[in-house]
Scaffold this active site. Structure first.
Site, mmCIF file in Angstrom:
data_model
loop_
_atom_site.group_PDB
_atom_site.id
_atom_site.type_symbol
_atom_site.label_atom_id
_atom_site.label_comp_id
_atom_site.label_asym_id
_atom_site.label_seq_id
_atom_site.Cartn_x
_atom_site.Cartn_y
_atom_site.Cartn_z
ATOM 1 N N ASP A 47 14.632 5.589 5.015
ATOM 2 C CA ASP A 47 13.821 6.734 4.581
ATOM 3 C C ASP A 47 14.793 7.866 4.281
ATOM 4 O O ASP A 47 15.993 7.739 4.576
ATOM 5 C CB ASP A 47 12.807 7.145 5.670
ATOM 6 C CG ASP A 47 11.582 7.853 5.087
ATOM 7 O OD1 ASP A 47 11.758 8.858 4.361
ATOM 8 O OD2 ASP A 47 10.454 7.397 5.351
ATOM 9 N N ASN A 95 5.297 10.220 -7.334
ATOM 10 C CA ASN A 95 5.656 8.863 -6.890
ATOM 11 C C ASN A 95 6.314 8.008 -7.972
ATOM 12 O O ASN A 95 7.092 7.106 -7.662
ATOM 13 C CB ASN A 95 4.418 8.152 -6.340
ATOM 14 C CG ASN A 95 3.967 8.756 -5.018
ATOM 15 O OD1 ASN A 95 4.647 9.620 -4.464
ATOM 16 N ND2 ASN A 95 2.833 8.312 -4.504
ATOM 17 N N ILE A 138 3.797 -0.789 -2.461
ATOM 18 C CA ILE A 138 2.601 -0.187 -1.864
ATOM 19 C C ILE A 138 2.347 1.200 -2.457
ATOM 20 O O ILE A 138 1.202 1.639 -2.586
ATOM 21 C CB ILE A 138 2.786 -0.105 -0.330
ATOM 22 C CG1 ILE A 138 2.808 -1.514 0.284
ATOM 23 C CG2 ILE A 138 1.700 0.743 0.322
ATOM 24 C CD1 ILE A 138 3.144 -1.570 1.779
ATOM 25 N N ASN A 144 1.448 4.389 -4.398
ATOM 26 C CA ASN A 144 0.443 4.616 -5.441
ATOM 27 C C ASN A 144 0.945 5.542 -6.541
ATOM 28 O O ASN A 144 1.835 6.356 -6.298
ATOM 29 C CB ASN A 144 -0.802 5.244 -4.795
ATOM 30 C CG ASN A 144 -1.778 4.192 -4.321
ATOM 31 O OD1 ASN A 144 -2.046 3.221 -5.023
ATOM 32 N ND2 ASN A 144 -2.317 4.386 -3.124
ATOM 33 N N ASP A 165 -7.372 -4.147 -0.207
ATOM 34 C CA ASP A 165 -8.686 -4.344 -0.843
ATOM 35 C C ASP A 165 -9.335 -5.634 -0.342
ATOM 36 O O ASP A 165 -10.548 -5.692 -0.117
ATOM 37 C CB ASP A 165 -8.529 -4.392 -2.366
ATOM 38 C CG ASP A 165 -7.849 -3.141 -2.898
ATOM 39 O OD1 ASP A 165 -8.214 -2.042 -2.446
ATOM 40 O OD2 ASP A 165 -6.944 -3.262 -3.744
ATOM 41 N N HIS A 221 -5.644 -1.652 -8.388
ATOM 42 C CA HIS A 221 -5.846 -0.982 -7.099
ATOM 43 C C HIS A 221 -6.181 0.492 -7.302
ATOM 44 O O HIS A 221 -5.392 1.378 -6.985
ATOM 45 C CB HIS A 221 -4.613 -1.142 -6.208
ATOM 46 C CG HIS A 221 -4.760 -0.425 -4.900
ATOM 47 N ND1 HIS A 221 -5.654 -0.824 -3.924
ATOM 48 C CD2 HIS A 221 -4.168 0.689 -4.411
ATOM 49 C CE1 HIS A 221 -5.591 0.007 -2.904
ATOM 50 N NE2 HIS A 221 -4.701 0.942 -3.166
ATOM 51 N N MET A 237 -3.394 -0.206 6.260
ATOM 52 C CA MET A 237 -2.420 -0.570 5.207
ATOM 53 C C MET A 237 -1.219 -1.255 5.820
ATOM 54 O O MET A 237 -0.670 -2.203 5.238
ATOM 55 C CB MET A 237 -1.992 0.676 4.428
ATOM 56 C CG MET A 237 -1.032 0.361 3.305
ATOM 57 S SD MET A 237 -1.738 -0.789 2.095
ATOM 58 C CE MET A 237 -0.571 -2.130 2.130
HETATM 59 P P1 NAD Z 1 3.663 9.354 4.222
HETATM 60 O O1 NAD Z 1 3.857 10.675 3.559
HETATM 61 O O2 NAD Z 1 3.169 9.346 5.630
HETATM 62 O O3 NAD Z 1 5.022 8.533 4.204
HETATM 63 C C1 NAD Z 1 5.758 8.368 3.038
HETATM 64 C C2 NAD Z 1 7.216 8.247 3.417
HETATM 65 O O4 NAD Z 1 7.967 8.067 2.227
HETATM 66 C C3 NAD Z 1 7.778 9.498 4.127
HETATM 67 O O5 NAD Z 1 8.382 9.150 5.354
HETATM 68 C C4 NAD Z 1 8.802 10.030 3.121
HETATM 69 O O6 NAD Z 1 9.930 10.639 3.741
HETATM 70 C C5 NAD Z 1 9.180 8.754 2.397
HETATM 71 N N1 NAD Z 1 9.850 8.988 1.123
HETATM 72 C C6 NAD Z 1 9.583 9.913 0.162
HETATM 73 N N2 NAD Z 1 10.477 9.812 -0.826
HETATM 74 C C7 NAD Z 1 11.313 8.806 -0.503
HETATM 75 C C8 NAD Z 1 12.449 8.229 -1.127
HETATM 76 N N3 NAD Z 1 12.909 8.665 -2.297
HETATM 77 N N4 NAD Z 1 13.055 7.217 -0.483
HETATM 78 C C9 NAD Z 1 12.611 6.738 0.692
HETATM 79 N N5 NAD Z 1 11.555 7.262 1.337
HETATM 80 C C10 NAD Z 1 10.913 8.286 0.737
HETATM 81 O O7 NAD Z 1 2.696 8.505 3.283
HETATM 82 P P2 NAD Z 1 1.940 7.134 3.640
HETATM 83 O O8 NAD Z 1 0.617 7.419 4.216
HETATM 84 O O9 NAD Z 1 2.881 6.257 4.356
HETATM 85 O O10 NAD Z 1 1.674 6.558 2.148
HETATM 86 C C11 NAD Z 1 2.738 6.147 1.339
HETATM 87 C C12 NAD Z 1 2.253 5.674 -0.026
HETATM 88 O O11 NAD Z 1 1.460 4.482 0.118
HETATM 89 C C13 NAD Z 1 1.371 6.651 -0.767
HETATM 90 O O12 NAD Z 1 1.741 6.689 -2.122
HETATM 91 C C14 NAD Z 1 -0.033 6.069 -0.624
HETATM 92 O O13 NAD Z 1 -0.885 6.470 -1.664
HETATM 93 C C15 NAD Z 1 0.282 4.607 -0.685
HETATM 94 N N6 NAD Z 1 -0.762 3.720 -0.137
HETATM 95 C C16 NAD Z 1 -1.003 2.565 -0.806
HETATM 96 C C17 NAD Z 1 -1.937 1.661 -0.340
HETATM 97 C C18 NAD Z 1 -2.194 0.365 -1.051
HETATM 98 O O14 NAD Z 1 -3.203 -0.280 -0.776
HETATM 99 N N7 NAD Z 1 -1.317 -0.090 -1.924
HETATM 100 C C19 NAD Z 1 -2.657 1.964 0.833
HETATM 101 C C20 NAD Z 1 -2.388 3.153 1.498
HETATM 102 C C21 NAD Z 1 -1.436 4.038 0.986
HETATM 103 C C1 LMR Z 2 -6.022 2.925 -0.130
HETATM 104 O O1 LMR Z 2 -6.661 2.138 -0.831
HETATM 105 O O2 LMR Z 2 -6.360 3.214 1.021
HETATM 106 C C2 LMR Z 2 -4.765 3.524 -0.683
HETATM 107 O O3 LMR Z 2 -4.593 3.218 -2.030
HETATM 108 C C3 LMR Z 2 -4.620 4.979 -0.407
HETATM 109 C C4 LMR Z 2 -5.566 5.848 -1.178
HETATM 110 O O4 LMR Z 2 -5.125 6.854 -1.725
HETATM 111 O O5 LMR Z 2 -6.765 5.563 -1.210
#
Ligand code: NAD
Ligand code: LMR
Length: 342
Positions: free
Chosen positions: A60, A120, A143, A145, A176, A203, A256
């Protein structure tokens, strides 16, 4: 197979008296990019419990040495190391078999996933560049978004770097599937451990298309069209349900992490030679006219070995499929253009 994470029925199984399973599997390095975040930390915990993982690299921009020190006291077999800051990214990635990317900002109430693109897209692009340079053969589980665009972004980056392999770039849509199974089992009154529901498309909102007509063990379970419509909408809006409940403090993290751990486990089982690993993921595809699409895939020694078609859809699902295509196409185009413009 002695796995802690049973993908088929979602059950979580531990060998209690002797600690966690220690059967011999090939050495596998899994790296999490964004490992100090809301998803990253519980995902790292679940990966620390996975018997297929021998090396766990947690990267990170900050905070990972603490997360790694904490996890390293758990008496499972993998070695854990934290890497913080760009200068340590290469070392974190080197030798990875699977790289999971939850780096990036999450939604707040009122935002769409596409609203996250501004921040992102650049994060995923630079991390994909590093993956191309330091771990070109690894399987990527994306993962961050908006997944509908970040997967095309990573793909274009890998193409530019000359190391693109469509079998190795997966958008994680497992949450999902997890939601569809949970909501379906509740409504149909069936054992959730036995339920399977394919979820196809993408998604985000209406691009998430659960196929309840293909649910197992009881397709449609005699649910009324209104029930199926409500279940479909709840699955499509599952992420928003969590974002609203968290009221500004982020989006789904724990569910997630669970879904991400299942997907990583499936990739590892495929790499290790299991021949029956079928999950849904958002991948390069010729199933529809769109270049990326989520559907069932077979995972194997090379990543995605086969992308399956959609099977027979009913009228409701066919209408959902037609409706999602323009939105998904636009999100794919946006991702591709982002890389070609920058
Ligand atoms: P969060 O803010 O709690 O954590 C994100 C982490 O990414 C932080 O620790 C941050 O320091 C780190 N980060 C930022 N830039 C970075 C870089 N250049 N290199 C390495 N690390 C970096 O967020 P979260 O709740 O963990 O969510 C993360 C992402 O996952 C979001 O974009 C969210 O929308 C997505 N998400 C996707 C799904 C899915 O189903 N695919 C589900 C939930 C969340
Ligand atoms: C989810 O489906 O929970 C993730 O894609 C996070 C979001 O922004 O809904």
């Amino acid at each position: 197979m002695n796995s802690l994470l049973r993908v088929g029925n979602g059950a979580f199984k531990a060998t209690i008296s002797r600690g966690f399973a220690t059967a011999a599997f090939p050495d596998r390095k899994v790296t999490v990019l964004g490992a100090a975040g809301g998803i990253g930390q519980p995902l790292a915990l679940l990966l620390k419990l996975n018997p297929y993982v021998t090396e766990l690299a947690l990267y990170d921009i900050a905070g990972t040495p603490g997360v790694a020190a904490d996890l390293s006291h758990i008496n499972s077999k993998s070695r854990v190391k934290g890497y913080a800051g760009e200068e340590e990214l290469g070392e974190a990635l080197k030798g990875s078999d699977v790289i999971i990317i939850p780096a990036g900002v999450p939604r707040k109430p009122g935002m769409t996933r596409d609203d996250l693109f501004k921040i992102n897209a650049g994060i995923v692009r630079s991390l994909a560049e590093a993956c191309a340079k330091h771990a070109p053969g690894a399987i990527l589980n994306i993962i961050s978004n908006p997944v509908n665009s970040t997967v095309p972004i990573a793909t274009e980056v890998l193409k530019k770097a000359g190391v693109h392999d469509p079998r190795k770039v997966l958008g994680v849509t497992m949450l999902d599937v997890v939601r569809a199974k949970t909501f379906y089992a509740e409504k149909a009154g069936v054992d959730v451990a036995k339920v399977e529901v394919p979820v196809v498309g993408g998604h985000a909102g209406i691009t998430i298309l659960p196929l309840f007509s293909q649910a197992l063990p009881t397709p449609n379970a005699d649910l009324s069209p209104a029930d199926v419509d409500a279940l479909t909408k709840r699955t499509q809006e599952g992420g928003t349900e969590v974002v609203q409940a968290k009221a500004g403090k982020g989006s789904a993290t724990l569910s997630m992490a669970y879904a991400g751990a299942l997907m990583a486990d499936a990739c590892l089982r495929g790499l290790n030679g299991d021949s029956d690993v079928v999950e849904c993921a958002y991948v390069e595809s010729s199933v529809t006219e769109l270049p990326f699409f989520a559907s069932k895939i077979l995972l194997g020694r090379n990543g995605v070995e086969e992308v399956y078609g959609l099977g027979e859809l009913n009228d409701y699902e066919r209408a959902g499929l037609k409706a999602l295509m323009p939105e998904l196409q636009a999100s794919i185009d946006k991702g591709v253009k982002f890389v070609s413009d920058n």
